[in-house]
Design a protein around this motif. Structure first.
Motif, PDB file in Angstrom:
ATOM      1  N   GLU A 167      19.026  -3.227   6.008  1.00 38.15           N
ATOM      2  CA  GLU A 167      19.960  -3.576   4.951  1.00 38.15           C
ATOM      3  C   GLU A 167      19.237  -4.203   3.762  1.00 38.15           C
ATOM      4  O   GLU A 167      18.193  -4.840   3.906  1.00 38.15           O
ATOM      5  CB  GLU A 167      21.017  -4.555   5.479  1.00 38.15           C
ATOM      6  N   ASP A 168      19.834  -4.016   2.605  1.00 40.96           N
ATOM      7  CA  ASP A 168      19.294  -4.599   1.385  1.00 40.96           C
ATOM      8  C   ASP A 168      19.276  -6.125   1.506  1.00 40.96           C
ATOM      9  O   ASP A 168      20.251  -6.748   1.926  1.00 40.96           O
ATOM     10  CB  ASP A 168      20.154  -4.183   0.196  1.00 40.96           C
ATOM     11  N   GLY A 169      18.140  -6.728   1.157  1.00 41.03           N
ATOM     12  CA  GLY A 169      18.032  -8.184   1.167  1.00 41.03           C
ATOM     13  C   GLY A 169      17.730  -8.806   2.514  1.00 41.03           C
ATOM     14  O   GLY A 169      17.646 -10.033   2.618  1.00 41.03           O
ATOM     15  N   SER A 179      14.507   3.967   7.663  1.00 37.01           N
ATOM     16  CA  SER A 179      15.087   5.137   8.312  1.00 37.01           C
ATOM     17  C   SER A 179      16.327   5.575   7.545  1.00 37.01           C
ATOM     18  O   SER A 179      17.225   4.771   7.292  1.00 37.01           O
ATOM     19  CB  SER A 179      15.460   4.815   9.765  1.00 37.01           C
ATOM     20  N   ILE A 180      16.352   6.850   7.151  1.00 35.32           N
ATOM     21  CA  ILE A 180      17.441   7.374   6.331  1.00 35.32           C
ATOM     22  C   ILE A 180      18.071   8.567   7.048  1.00 35.32           C
ATOM     23  O   ILE A 180      17.398   9.542   7.371  1.00 35.32           O
ATOM     24  CB  ILE A 180      16.931   7.809   4.944  1.00 35.32           C
ATOM     25  N   VAL A 253      16.841  -0.511  -2.870  1.00 35.88           N
ATOM     26  CA  VAL A 253      17.017  -1.421  -1.745  1.00 35.88           C
ATOM     27  C   VAL A 253      15.692  -2.147  -1.513  1.00 35.88           C
ATOM     28  O   VAL A 253      14.618  -1.546  -1.628  1.00 35.88           O
ATOM     29  CB  VAL A 253      17.406  -0.644  -0.467  1.00 35.88           C
ATOM     30  N   SER A 254      15.748  -3.415  -1.188  1.00 40.33           N
ATOM     31  CA  SER A 254      14.531  -4.151  -0.882  1.00 40.33           C
ATOM     32  C   SER A 254      14.739  -5.034   0.335  1.00 40.33           C
ATOM     33  O   SER A 254      15.856  -5.490   0.610  1.00 40.33           O
ATOM     34  CB  SER A 254      14.087  -5.001  -2.078  1.00 40.33           C
ATOM     35  N   LEU A 384      13.933 -11.012  15.647  1.00 41.79           N
ATOM     36  CA  LEU A 384      14.501 -10.367  14.466  1.00 41.79           C
ATOM     37  C   LEU A 384      14.699  -8.884  14.747  1.00 41.79           C
ATOM     38  O   LEU A 384      13.945  -8.279  15.517  1.00 41.79           O
ATOM     39  CB  LEU A 384      13.562 -10.497  13.263  1.00 41.79           C
ATOM     40  N   ILE A 385      15.695  -8.297  14.103  1.00 41.40           N
ATOM     41  CA  ILE A 385      15.735  -6.840  14.067  1.00 41.40           C
ATOM     42  C   ILE A 385      14.441  -6.367  13.413  1.00 41.40           C
ATOM     43  O   ILE A 385      14.026  -6.890  12.380  1.00 41.40           O
ATOM     44  CB  ILE A 385      16.963  -6.351  13.278  1.00 41.40           C
ATOM     45  N   GLY A 386      13.775  -5.415  14.033  1.00 42.68           N
ATOM     46  CA  GLY A 386      12.494  -4.968  13.549  1.00 42.68           C
ATOM     47  C   GLY A 386      11.313  -5.515  14.325  1.00 42.68           C
ATOM     48  O   GLY A 386      10.183  -5.051  14.151  1.00 42.68           O
ATOM     49  N   ASP A 387      11.550  -6.505  15.206  1.00 40.27           N
ATOM     50  CA  ASP A 387      10.476  -6.969  16.092  1.00 40.27           C
ATOM     51  C   ASP A 387      10.132  -5.867  17.090  1.00 40.27           C
ATOM     52  O   ASP A 387      10.964  -5.010  17.422  1.00 40.27           O
ATOM     53  CB  ASP A 387      10.908  -8.227  16.847  1.00 40.27           C
TER      54      ASP A 387
END
Length: 417
Positions: A167-169, A179-180, A253-254, A384-387
């Motif tokens: 998600e952005d931010g 992932s898109i 998005v960042s 964290l999500i992404g760990d």
């Protein structure tokens, strides 16, 4: 006569009169003054022409430029294709300025060819947009010729967007890819991928990889460095992803990479070591998949965190073998149903000693997950999500790269093919 001397005469001159001008100066002096004025250029026609020539006015070339600027499509054209239609050329001269802008003042990037004969945009145009063109060329004598036109791009009947993660931010772990998922199958992946830019600060090469025709992931060769700022530009508006189907998305998005945390599950020793920023901070007893329902090996990325969720064997191909309505501290590792989660139904002696699950990684917990001292609660709160969670020494295959956000299980050469 009355005997009075005539004005302007005097005795001793033999009767001749000495003329005086209006100023009272002698005529000889007046003549000299006129010669002086003439010498300074006043009132002389030839002198005026000479002065004009000296100033260069009569030598200035006011003839028309020989350069001819051509813009395609023609001025006022509607329903223009977003790719391949815009072309600007110059004949008998070289382009010096080309500006193509939308109603908001945004300019279309492009380059003038080395020979100055043409200009084309770097990327596709947006759909349903009116563009203004201003182009200037110079001929061999430096004389300018300009052309100003406008046109409007097509309004697509069928569209697609890209649904992106993270998600952005957000702040995510070092294993988080971009992932898109596209809402329509893509048949021109090159055009779509070209319209998406992923950059990192500090800079690192980032490459995309397609999984099927509706998913495109981006990642660097190694995990992101902690603290990296990642920016994703989705310039999909106007991209023809498949015949007659156009993107309608223009978004930036960042997200930020947090601290580095990689946890390694050893299915053989029944333990998980948590390493943060290069230092081990926890050694947790676990229970992995039972011999008949082993856990995948490989690098897996936490893609979802749920404080409580229902796990039903029917949804993942295990029939009615289990249906637990309140699994605490669940974190998804795969699309197919692999989680690392709290386990309150297993006895305390299971963790660190036996593998008993249907493929998940279980950590000791209590029903409801209300005890913060439990290993599952601690790991949930510190993840964290992404760990990344790495599983090794399990009697199973390595997880498929597209089963979740797990492209790290591909080599860099495979990823970039």
């Amino acid at each position: 006569m009355n005997g009075q001397p005539i004005s302007g005469t005097s005795a001793g001159t033999g009767g001749r009169r000495r003329l005086r001008g209006a100023t009272g100066l002698p005529a000889l002096a007046v003549g000299a003054l006129l010669l002086l004025v003439t010498a300074c250029g006043g009132g002389d026609a030839d002198g005026g022409r000479a002065d004009a020539k000296a100033g260069g006015v009569r030598n200035q070339d006011t003839s028309a430029s020989q350069a001819v600027v051509t813009v395609a499509p023609e001025d006022g054209t509607d329903n223009v294709a977003t790719s391949g239609a815009l072309k600007i050329t110059a004949e008998r001269g070289k382009l010096t300025t080309v500006k193509v802008s939308d109603p908001k003042g945004g300019e279309v990037e492009g380059k003038i060819a080395a020979d100055g004969a043409s200009w084309v945009p770097d990327h596709h145009l947006a759909s349903a947009t009116k563009y203004k063109v201003h182009a200037v060329a110079k001929d061999a004598k430096g004389r300018e010729s300009a052309k100003d036109t406008s046109f409007t791009t097509l309004v697509p009947k069928n569209t697609f967007i890209g649904q992106y993660t993270p998600e952005d931010g957000s702040t995510v772990g070092v294993g988080m890819p971009v992932s898109i998922h596209f809402t329509r199958g893509i048949t021109d992946p090159e055009a779509v991928e070209k319209a998406i830019e992923v950059t990192a600060e500090p800079a690192v090469p980032v490459e995309g990889h397609w999984f099927g025709n509706d998913r495109l992931d981006f990642r660097p060769e190694q995990y992101w460095a902690a603290g990296t700022k990642v920016t994703v530009k989705l310039n999909l508006d106007g991209v023809e992803g498949r015949p007659g189907v156009y993107g309608k998305q223009a978004k930036t998005v960042s997200f930020t990479i947090g601290r580095s945390q990689v946890s390694t599950v050893d299915a053989k020793s029944h333990r998980m070591k948590v390493v943060r920023d290069g230092k081990q901070i926890r050694d947790i007893p676990i229970s992995a998949g039972a011999p008949a329902t082993t856990t995948y090996n490989g690098q897996m990325v936490i893609s979802e965190k749920l404080r409580v969720t229902r796990m039903n064997g029917d949804t993942v191909g295990f029939g009615g073998e289990y249906d637990i309505k309140d699994v605490p501290h669940a974190m998804r590792l795969s699309t197919s149903g692999t989680f690392i989660h709290g386990n309150y139904w297993g006895g305390p002696g299971v963790f660190g000693n036996a593998n008993t699950s249907h493929g998940c990684v279980g950590l000791q917990d209590v029903r409801g997950g209300g005890d913060s001292a439990m290993p599952a609660s601690w790991f949930f709160d510190n993840s964290l999500i992404g760990d990344v969670v790495v599983v090794k020494n399990s009697h199973d295959k390595t997880i498929s790269p597209d089963n979740g956000l797990n492209g790290w299980n591909m080599s860099w050469s495979e990823w970039t093919e």
